[in-house]
Design an enzyme around this catalytic site. Sequence first.
Site, PDB file in Angstrom:
ATOM      1  N   CYS A 163       0.858  -1.148   0.123  1.00  0.00           N
ATOM      2  CA  CYS A 163      -0.028  -0.033   0.032  1.00  0.00           C
ATOM      3  C   CYS A 163       0.946   1.281   0.006  1.00  0.00           C
ATOM      4  O   CYS A 163      -0.020   2.344  -0.162  1.00  0.00           O
ATOM      5  CB  CYS A 163      -0.962  -0.244   1.353  1.00  0.00           C
ATOM      6  SG  CYS A 163      -1.900  -1.636   1.589  1.00  0.00           S
ATOM      7  N   HIS A 303      -3.045   7.837   6.056  1.00  0.00           N
ATOM      8  CA  HIS A 303      -3.353   6.416   5.442  1.00  0.00           C
ATOM      9  C   HIS A 303      -4.867   5.835   5.948  1.00  0.00           C
ATOM     10  O   HIS A 303      -5.292   5.452   4.939  1.00  0.00           O
ATOM     11  CB  HIS A 303      -2.436   5.446   6.105  1.00  0.00           C
ATOM     12  CG  HIS A 303      -2.274   4.076   5.257  1.00  0.00           C
ATOM     13  ND1 HIS A 303      -1.962   3.904   3.886  1.00  0.00           N
ATOM     14  CD2 HIS A 303      -2.229   2.910   5.822  1.00  0.00           C
ATOM     15  CE1 HIS A 303      -2.075   2.799   3.448  1.00  0.00           C
ATOM     16  NE2 HIS A 303      -2.145   1.981   4.715  1.00  0.00           N
ATOM     17  N   GLU A 314      -1.703   5.049  13.773  1.00  0.00           N
ATOM     18  CA  GLU A 314      -1.136   6.408  13.109  1.00  0.00           C
ATOM     19  C   GLU A 314      -1.625   7.641  13.906  1.00  0.00           C
ATOM     20  O   GLU A 314      -0.931   8.537  13.875  1.00  0.00           O
ATOM     21  CB  GLU A 314      -2.304   6.370  11.719  1.00  0.00           C
ATOM     22  CG  GLU A 314      -1.692   7.644  10.627  1.00  0.00           C
ATOM     23  CD  GLU A 314      -2.380   7.450   9.334  1.00  0.00           C
ATOM     24  OE1 GLU A 314      -2.080   8.089   8.436  1.00  0.00           O
ATOM     25  OE2 GLU A 314      -3.409   6.613   9.224  1.00  0.00           O
ATOM     26  N   LYS A 335      -9.741   7.242   2.038  1.00  0.00           N
ATOM     27  CA  LYS A 335     -10.343   5.879   1.746  1.00  0.00           C
ATOM     28  C   LYS A 335     -11.626   5.988   2.248  1.00  0.00           C
ATOM     29  O   LYS A 335     -12.307   4.878   1.948  1.00  0.00           O
ATOM     30  CB  LYS A 335      -9.321   5.056   2.492  1.00  0.00           C
ATOM     31  CG  LYS A 335      -7.936   4.818   1.935  1.00  0.00           C
ATOM     32  CD  LYS A 335      -7.046   3.859   2.736  1.00  0.00           C
ATOM     33  CE  LYS A 335      -5.681   3.752   2.168  1.00  0.00           C
ATOM     34  NZ  LYS A 335      -4.882   4.782   2.469  1.00  0.00           N
ATOM     35  N   HIS A 340      -9.858   1.402  -0.671  1.00  0.00           N
ATOM     36  CA  HIS A 340      -8.503   1.415  -0.416  1.00  0.00           C
ATOM     37  C   HIS A 340      -7.912   0.643  -1.696  1.00  0.00           C
ATOM     38  O   HIS A 340      -8.219  -0.233  -1.993  1.00  0.00           O
ATOM     39  CB  HIS A 340      -8.297   0.293   0.790  1.00  0.00           C
ATOM     40  CG  HIS A 340      -6.685   0.341   1.181  1.00  0.00           C
ATOM     41  ND1 HIS A 340      -5.682   0.699   0.275  1.00  0.00           N
ATOM     42  CD2 HIS A 340      -6.032  -0.190   2.312  1.00  0.00           C
ATOM     43  CE1 HIS A 340      -4.328   0.453   0.862  1.00  0.00           C
ATOM     44  NE2 HIS A 340      -4.650  -0.045   2.060  1.00  0.00           N
ATOM     45  N   PHE A 399       1.768  -3.392   4.135  1.00  0.00           N
ATOM     46  CA  PHE A 399       1.771  -4.678   4.471  1.00  0.00           C
ATOM     47  C   PHE A 399       3.565  -4.745   4.180  1.00  0.00           C
ATOM     48  O   PHE A 399       3.974  -4.643   3.239  1.00  0.00           O
ATOM     49  CB  PHE A 399       1.235  -5.800   3.689  1.00  0.00           C
ATOM     50  CG  PHE A 399      -0.053  -5.981   3.992  1.00  0.00           C
ATOM     51  CD1 PHE A 399      -0.575  -5.316   4.985  1.00  0.00           C
ATOM     52  CD2 PHE A 399      -0.891  -6.830   3.613  1.00  0.00           C
ATOM     53  CE1 PHE A 399      -1.915  -5.502   5.625  1.00  0.00           C
ATOM     54  CE2 PHE A 399      -2.378  -7.150   4.051  1.00  0.00           C
ATOM     55  CZ  PHE A 399      -2.879  -6.215   5.014  1.00  0.00           C
TER      56      PHE A 399
END
Length: 412
Positions: A163, A303, A314, A335, A340, A399
């Site tokens: 991502c 994010h 975050e 998002k 996403h 990831f």
Amino acid sequence: MSQCNVVITGIGLVTAVGLDTETTWDAVKAGRGGMATIESFDTEGYRSNFAAEVRDFDPNQTMDPKDARKADRYSQFAVAASVEAMDQAGLGEVDDPFRAGVIIASGIGGMLTFEDQHARLIRRGSRGVSPMFIPMMIADMAAGLVSIRFGLRGPNYCTTSACASAGHAIASACDQIRLGAADVMIAGGSEAAVCPMALAGFGNMKALSARNDDPATASRPFDRDRDGFVLGEGAGVLVLESEEHAKARGATILGRIVGYGATGDAYHMTQPATEGHGAIASMEQAIRVGGLAAEQVGYINAHGTSTPWNDKIETLAIRKVFGDHAERLKVSSTKSMVGHLLGAAGAVEAAVTVLALRDGILPPTINLTNPDPECDLDYCANEAVAQRVEYALSNSFGFGGHNITLCFQAVS
């Protein structure tokens, strides 16, 4: 390395809420989401049955039909977004094709092609597999097709870091310009992974929201009732130039990239580090490279995945980086509206950040109706905020522990 300024002169977007930049931006400002029950395949038996699909997309509008048939959907998105971005930048041609390049990311590449061709292999044996299978599937082909489309012979490659992929593509493109290897770079990301394998894989690891009775409110970053992200698809592309090159040709400058930070968690395959050290270092580095004090940052495009761990950590990281200034920051998650987009997420969110700085409108985080006490910042809940900001960050975390933070400056 040269300290030349890198500017943005073109933006192209293909998302679940719009097939171009202004349509997407209008929807984002208005807080309109694109989540709905999946139409492209039968989802019976899946844990989640919805996504943020791109509807009514016609690749033939920006590609020759013969070429479109030989391109995976993710590459088609990339070409469409690049055509729009180059049109806005006014770059139908470049003076020196060896001074212009392409870096377009994809976290997964041609997954739709992979599924289709695997099914053919099972049904018909090896001779049933298309000779175009490999070039359609590989993750670098979007960059290849865009370079072919515009005849660009400078730096050309793909970044893949889950991502964080598109954020790394934009950062790498900045480096090419600052190194003196290019004057113009097309940079961004594209993804088309709304497909059975991805829906099953992400769903079975319980990363996706299972709010099947109400898809429209399923992506709810920073909300106490969040239960996972919503799979999205589309592309985001920026045209980057050295400021000297852009001004010499009279281009309209939309914004500047003043720095970035790239770090690794070295912690876990899928979970962010619990103390947020990778995210903290990424933001701190972006601010430092940009030559800023933390107090000069006014907005963060987070994010913000709508997953329990990401949003909490975050938030923690932002508080540790900004201290008391965190109380004055505006933060939001794109998002919540477009889903996403995996490897393309950072490019779409970078584009939204540039548009927010351009227009003085900070987009909302929609579906934030039940705030999580552990997520206690100002997330522009449910409504855009009219506010001029000079500097903004855009975070992307992937990831594998990949972190990238881009730092943008408004053009006065």
